[in-house]
Design a protein around this motif. Structure first.
Motif, PDB file in Angstrom:
ATOM      1  N   PHE A   1       0.832  -1.194   0.000  1.00 26.41           N
ATOM      2  CA  PHE A   1       0.000   0.000   0.000  1.00 26.41           C
ATOM      3  C   PHE A   1       0.872   1.252   0.000  1.00 26.41           C
ATOM      4  O   PHE A   1       0.603   2.218  -0.711  1.00 26.41           O
ATOM      5  N   VAL A   2       1.953   1.234   0.750  1.00 27.20           N
ATOM      6  CA  VAL A   2       2.847   2.385   0.817  1.00 27.20           C
ATOM      7  C   VAL A   2       3.514   2.602  -0.542  1.00 27.20           C
ATOM      8  O   VAL A   2       3.628   3.735  -1.024  1.00 27.20           O
ATOM      9  N   VAL A   3       3.954   1.530  -1.177  1.00 29.90           N
ATOM     10  CA  VAL A   3       4.580   1.637  -2.507  1.00 29.90           C
ATOM     11  C   VAL A   3       3.565   2.169  -3.499  1.00 29.90           C
ATOM     12  O   VAL A   3       3.872   3.013  -4.341  1.00 29.90           O
ATOM     13  N   LEU A   4       2.312   1.697  -3.392  1.00 30.25           N
ATOM     14  CA  LEU A   4       1.260   2.166  -4.286  1.00 30.25           C
ATOM     15  C   LEU A   4       1.023   3.650  -4.078  1.00 30.25           C
ATOM     16  O   LEU A   4       0.895   4.401  -5.055  1.00 30.25           O
ATOM     17  N   LEU A   5       0.944   4.082  -2.811  1.00 32.02           N
ATOM     18  CA  LEU A   5       0.729   5.500  -2.534  1.00 32.02           C
ATOM     19  C   LEU A   5       1.893   6.339  -3.069  1.00 32.02           C
ATOM     20  O   LEU A   5       1.684   7.402  -3.659  1.00 32.02           O
ATOM     21  N   ALA A   6       3.129   5.868  -2.896  1.00 31.43           N
ATOM     22  CA  ALA A   6       4.300   6.604  -3.384  1.00 31.43           C
ATOM     23  C   ALA A   6       4.274   6.682  -4.904  1.00 31.43           C
ATOM     24  O   ALA A   6       4.574   7.728  -5.501  1.00 31.43           O
ATOM     25  N   PHE A   7       3.871   5.572  -5.515  1.00 29.15           N
ATOM     26  CA  PHE A   7       3.803   5.553  -6.970  1.00 29.15           C
ATOM     27  C   PHE A   7       2.745   6.521  -7.475  1.00 29.15           C
ATOM     28  O   PHE A   7       2.968   7.267  -8.430  1.00 29.15           O
ATOM     29  N   LEU A   8       1.556   6.513  -6.808  1.00 27.05           N
ATOM     30  CA  LEU A   8       0.483   7.414  -7.209  1.00 27.05           C
ATOM     31  C   LEU A   8       0.886   8.862  -6.971  1.00 27.05           C
ATOM     32  O   LEU A   8       0.571   9.744  -7.771  1.00 27.05           O
ATOM     33  N   LEU A   9       1.549   9.117  -5.843  1.00 28.08           N
ATOM     34  CA  LEU A   9       2.030  10.457  -5.566  1.00 28.08           C
ATOM     35  C   LEU A   9       3.042  10.888  -6.626  1.00 28.08           C
ATOM     36  O   LEU A   9       3.003  12.025  -7.115  1.00 28.08           O
ATOM     37  N   PHE A  10       3.927   9.976  -7.017  1.00 30.76           N
ATOM     38  CA  PHE A  10       4.905  10.261  -8.053  1.00 30.76           C
ATOM     39  C   PHE A  10       4.212  10.588  -9.365  1.00 30.76           C
ATOM     40  O   PHE A  10       4.553  11.552 -10.042  1.00 30.76           O
ATOM     41  N   LEU A  11       3.200   9.782  -9.720  1.00 33.90           N
ATOM     42  CA  LEU A  11       2.452  10.036 -10.955  1.00 33.90           C
ATOM     43  C   LEU A  11       1.719  11.363 -10.857  1.00 33.90           C
ATOM     44  O   LEU A  11       1.645  12.106 -11.845  1.00 33.90           O
TER      45      LEU A  11
ATOM     46  N   PHE B   1       3.154  18.720 -12.679  1.00 31.74           N
ATOM     47  CA  PHE B   1       4.188  19.528 -13.337  1.00 31.74           C
ATOM     48  C   PHE B   1       4.175  19.347 -14.863  1.00 31.74           C
ATOM     49  O   PHE B   1       5.065  19.829 -15.552  1.00 31.74           O
ATOM     50  N   LYS B   2       3.170  18.674 -15.344  1.00 33.41           N
ATOM     51  CA  LYS B   2       2.951  18.486 -16.787  1.00 33.41           C
ATOM     52  C   LYS B   2       4.167  17.858 -17.472  1.00 33.41           C
ATOM     53  O   LYS B   2       4.575  18.228 -18.566  1.00 33.41           O
ATOM     54  N   VAL B   3       4.755  16.901 -16.803  1.00 32.90           N
ATOM     55  CA  VAL B   3       5.913  16.203 -17.344  1.00 32.90           C
ATOM     56  C   VAL B   3       5.539  15.392 -18.593  1.00 32.90           C
ATOM     57  O   VAL B   3       6.290  15.400 -19.584  1.00 32.90           O
ATOM     58  N   PRO B   4       4.385  14.678 -18.605  1.00 38.41           N
ATOM     59  CA  PRO B   4       4.059  13.941 -19.844  1.00 38.41           C
ATOM     60  C   PRO B   4       3.946  14.870 -21.055  1.00 38.41           C
ATOM     61  O   PRO B   4       4.408  14.540 -22.156  1.00 38.41           O
ATOM     62  N   GLY B   5       3.354  16.041 -20.881  1.00 37.25           N
ATOM     63  CA  GLY B   5       3.256  17.000 -21.981  1.00 37.25           C
ATOM     64  C   GLY B   5       4.625  17.493 -22.402  1.00 37.25           C
ATOM     65  O   GLY B   5       4.909  17.669 -23.595  1.00 37.25           O
ATOM     66  N   MET B   6       5.459  17.751 -21.389  1.00 34.77           N
ATOM     67  CA  MET B   6       6.824  18.197 -21.700  1.00 34.77           C
ATOM     68  C   MET B   6       7.594  17.097 -22.428  1.00 34.77           C
ATOM     69  O   MET B   6       8.335  17.370 -23.377  1.00 34.77           O
ATOM     70  N   LEU B   7       7.391  15.861 -21.962  1.00 29.64           N
ATOM     71  CA  LEU B   7       8.071  14.736 -22.625  1.00 29.64           C
ATOM     72  C   LEU B   7       7.605  14.585 -24.068  1.00 29.64           C
ATOM     73  O   LEU B   7       8.420  14.407 -24.981  1.00 29.64           O
ATOM     74  N   THR B   8       6.282  14.664 -24.257  1.00 26.21           N
ATOM     75  CA  THR B   8       5.770  14.534 -25.632  1.00 26.21           C
ATOM     76  C   THR B   8       6.243  15.706 -26.489  1.00 26.21           C
ATOM     77  O   THR B   8       6.575  15.534 -27.662  1.00 26.21           O
ATOM     78  N   LYS B   9       6.266  16.917 -25.865  1.00 28.01           N
ATOM     79  CA  LYS B   9       6.747  18.085 -26.594  1.00 28.01           C
ATOM     80  C   LYS B   9       8.220  17.902 -26.968  1.00 28.01           C
ATOM     81  O   LYS B   9       8.629  18.174 -28.102  1.00 28.01           O
ATOM     82  N   MET B  10       9.008  17.430 -26.013  1.00 30.02           N
ATOM     83  CA  MET B  10      10.433  17.201 -26.281  1.00 30.02           C
ATOM     84  C   MET B  10      10.619  16.123 -27.338  1.00 30.02           C
ATOM     85  O   MET B  10      11.467  16.247 -28.239  1.00 30.02           O
ATOM     86  N   LEU B  11       9.815  15.064 -27.239  1.00 28.57           N
ATOM     87  CA  LEU B  11       9.920  13.995 -28.240  1.00 28.57           C
ATOM     88  C   LEU B  11       9.501  14.498 -29.622  1.00 28.57           C
ATOM     89  O   LEU B  11      10.115  14.142 -30.636  1.00 28.57           O
ATOM     90  N   ASP B  12       8.425  15.335 -29.663  1.00 32.27           N
ATOM     91  CA  ASP B  12       8.001  15.898 -30.942  1.00 32.27           C
ATOM     92  C   ASP B  12       9.080  16.809 -31.527  1.00 32.27           C
ATOM     93  O   ASP B  12       9.357  16.766 -32.726  1.00 32.27           O
ATOM     94  N   GLU B  13       9.690  17.633 -30.653  1.00 27.96           N
ATOM     95  CA  GLU B  13      10.766  18.507 -31.119  1.00 27.96           C
ATOM     96  C   GLU B  13      11.940  17.679 -31.631  1.00 27.96           C
ATOM     97  O   GLU B  13      12.539  18.003 -32.661  1.00 27.96           O
ATOM     98  N   ARG B  14      12.251  16.630 -30.877  1.00 29.77           N
ATOM     99  CA  ARG B  14      13.352  15.755 -31.299  1.00 29.77           C
ATOM    100  C   ARG B  14      13.012  15.087 -32.630  1.00 29.77           C
ATOM    101  O   ARG B  14      13.870  14.991 -33.524  1.00 29.77           O
ATOM    102  N   ALA B  15      11.760  14.646 -32.777  1.00 29.38           N
ATOM    103  CA  ALA B  15      11.340  14.020 -34.038  1.00 29.38           C
ATOM    104  C   ALA B  15      11.412  15.027 -35.174  1.00 29.38           C
ATOM    105  O   ALA B  15      11.858  14.697 -36.290  1.00 29.38           O
TER     106      ALA B  15
END
Length: 185
Positions: free
Chosen positions: A31-41, A47-61
């Motif tokens: 349960f603690v690992v799950l909570l940490a994982f959910l908190l991490f997600l 911080f909109k990391v998935p958008g930044m990652l997709t933006k960075m990947l699109d720029e790289r592409a």
């Protein structure tokens, strides 16, 4: 929303729920690992990391696509340059072949001219040698004739001197003088 549903399904499928123990306890490490994982997600989503990652990947592409386009353009330019150089090389090779062929033709022509000149020179020298031989023969024949005449005159003088008397000599001299006088007048 997707992330929450994914997390809910992950909780429902956990082995701790299947064992029947109390899952929602801080003493349960799953349960603690799950909570940490959910908190991490959640932090990543906040911080909109998935958008930044997709933006960075699109720029790289896009940059890769631009580099590929540049590489294609450079390749086409290189191929056109290569084709141009190959054409120039063929032209230069053809020109070199023509120059070699002209040189061979000129060399053959010069050799033929030299052969003709040598034959002409040899013919002239042979003619000159034949003329010298003929001249030498004529001179030898003249010398032999002159000698023969000289010998014949000397022999005739001796024969005449032995057979002729003083009276005959005086008579022949008088006849010669009268003939000469008759011919001169």
């Amino acid at each position: 929303m997707k992330y929450l549903l994914t997390a809910a399904f992950a909780l429902a499928a956990s082995p701790a729920l299947a064992a029947g123990d109390v899952f929602f306890s801080l003493a349960n490490t799953d349960f603690v690992v799950l909570l940490a994982f959910l908190l991490f997600l959640g932090v990543l989503v906040y911080f909109k990391v998935p958008g930044m990652l997709t933006k960075m990947l699109d720029e790289r592409a896009d940059s890769i696509r631009k580099e590929i386009d540049e590489a294609k353009a450079l390749r086409e330019e290189a191929q056109s340059l290569l084709a141009s150089y190959e054409r120039k090389q063929k032209d230069v090779q053809a020109q070199a072949d023509r120059i070699v062929e002209n040189a061979r033709a000129e060399a053959n022509s010069a050799a033929e001219q030299a052969k003709t000149d040598i034959q002409t020179s040899v013919a002239r020298r042979l003619a000159a040698a034949e003329e010298q031989i003929a001249s030498a023969q004529d001179a030898a024949v003249r010398d032999v004739r002159n000698q023969a005449v000289t010998v014949a005159v000397a022999a005739a003088r001796e024969v005449i001197a032995k057979q002729m008397s003083a009276a005959d000599a005086n008579r022949l001299i008088d006849e010669g003088i009268s003939e000469a006088a008759a011919k001169l007048h």
